[in-house]
Write a protein that holds these residues in place. Structure first.
Motif, short mmCIF file in Angstrom:
data_model
loop_
_atom_site.label_atom_id
_atom_site.label_comp_id
_atom_site.label_asym_id
_atom_site.label_seq_id
_atom_site.Cartn_x
_atom_site.Cartn_y
_atom_site.Cartn_z
N SER A 61 0.83 -1.20 0.00
CA SER A 61 0.00 0.00 0.00
C SER A 61 0.87 1.26 0.00
CB SER A 61 -0.93 -0.01 1.21
OG SER A 61 -1.78 1.10 1.20
N ALA A 65 1.15 4.12 -2.98
CA ALA A 65 0.96 5.54 -2.71
C ALA A 65 2.19 6.35 -3.11
CB ALA A 65 0.63 5.76 -1.23
N ARG A 115 0.82 13.66 2.30
CA ARG A 115 -0.39 13.04 1.75
C ARG A 115 -0.24 11.52 1.70
NH1 ARG A 115 -3.20 14.68 -3.95
NH2 ARG A 115 -4.99 13.32 -3.72
N GLY A 118 -0.42 10.11 5.18
CA GLY A 118 -1.73 10.30 5.77
C GLY A 118 -2.79 9.34 5.27
N GLN A 119 -2.54 8.68 4.14
CA GLN A 119 -3.61 7.85 3.60
C GLN A 119 -3.26 6.40 3.24
OE1 GLN A 119 -4.97 10.00 0.15
NE2 GLN A 119 -3.29 9.33 -1.13
N GLU A 121 -2.31 3.74 4.82
CA GLU A 121 -2.83 2.68 5.68
C GLU A 121 -4.30 2.38 5.41
OE1 GLU A 121 -1.60 2.62 9.91
OE2 GLU A 121 -0.46 4.42 9.37
N ASP A 122 -5.06 3.40 5.03
CA ASP A 122 -6.49 3.22 4.78
C ASP A 122 -6.77 2.27 3.63
OD1 ASP A 122 -7.15 4.90 6.85
OD2 ASP A 122 -7.36 6.67 5.56
N GLN A 128 -6.44 -3.07 7.98
CA GLN A 128 -7.67 -2.46 8.47
C GLN A 128 -8.65 -3.52 8.96
OE1 GLN A 128 -7.06 0.17 9.35
NE2 GLN A 128 -6.76 1.76 7.86
#
Length: 161
Positions: A61, A65, A115, A118-119, A121-122, A128
């Motif tokens: 992930s 990103a 950025r 900040g994202q 892991e989602d 999750q």
């Protein structure tokens, strides 16, 4: 990955040793086993597979990103640490998983890093999902050893390549 899911099959080979058939011709079977005294320790056990799945999903992930912003942060490296503890019934359980993600570049060479951090892991479906029952702590460390995310962003010791 398909939204519909998948199936796989485990076949006992001996005692606590199993062969995992992923039901995909492109994927070879995986041998698993419990450590002694139950098994012989000839393959990873389910707890190790879970830690590997969480770390691999987070690394993939993060890589996705980073590449989205054309960042040269490879090679990535992930170190997972799994902690075990006994519950109220004295049964051994996975208490926590920690994952350190090491970038192959210093932070100052990366674009849109806030950025990305900040994202990413989602978008990790394994982490999750696991977090619904097990705490997962994530740190991101650049090539200079600076902790960019997690653990209060303390400075880590540089890790030799």
């Amino acid at each position: 990955m398909s939204e519909g899911g998948f199936s796989l099959e485990l076949r006992q080979q001996s005692d606590f040793a199993f062969e995992v058939d992923f039901r995909d011709a492109a994927l070879p079977p995986l041998h698993t086993d419990e450590p002694p005294p139950l098994g012989q320790g000839t393959g990873p056990n389910p707890a190790r597979l879970l830690a590997a799945a969480v770390a691999n999903c987070l690394a993939a992930s993060l890589l996705f990103a980073l590449r989205k912003f054309r960042n040269p942060a490879e090679p990535l490296r992930a170190v997972a640490t799994l902690s075990m503890a006994r519950n109220a019934q004295n049964r051994l359980r996975i208490a926590r998983i920690g994952v350190d993600l090491h970038l192959g570049a210093p932070a100052h060479d990366l674009h849109a890093l806030d950025r990305v951090l900040g994202q990413f892991e989602d978008f990790c479906i394994v982490t999750q999902s696991v977090r619904a029952g097990i705490p997962v702590d994530v740190r991101v460390i650049d090539a200079a050893g600076t902790v960019l995310k997690g653990a209060d962003a303390a400075v880590a010791e540089p890790v030799p390549a």
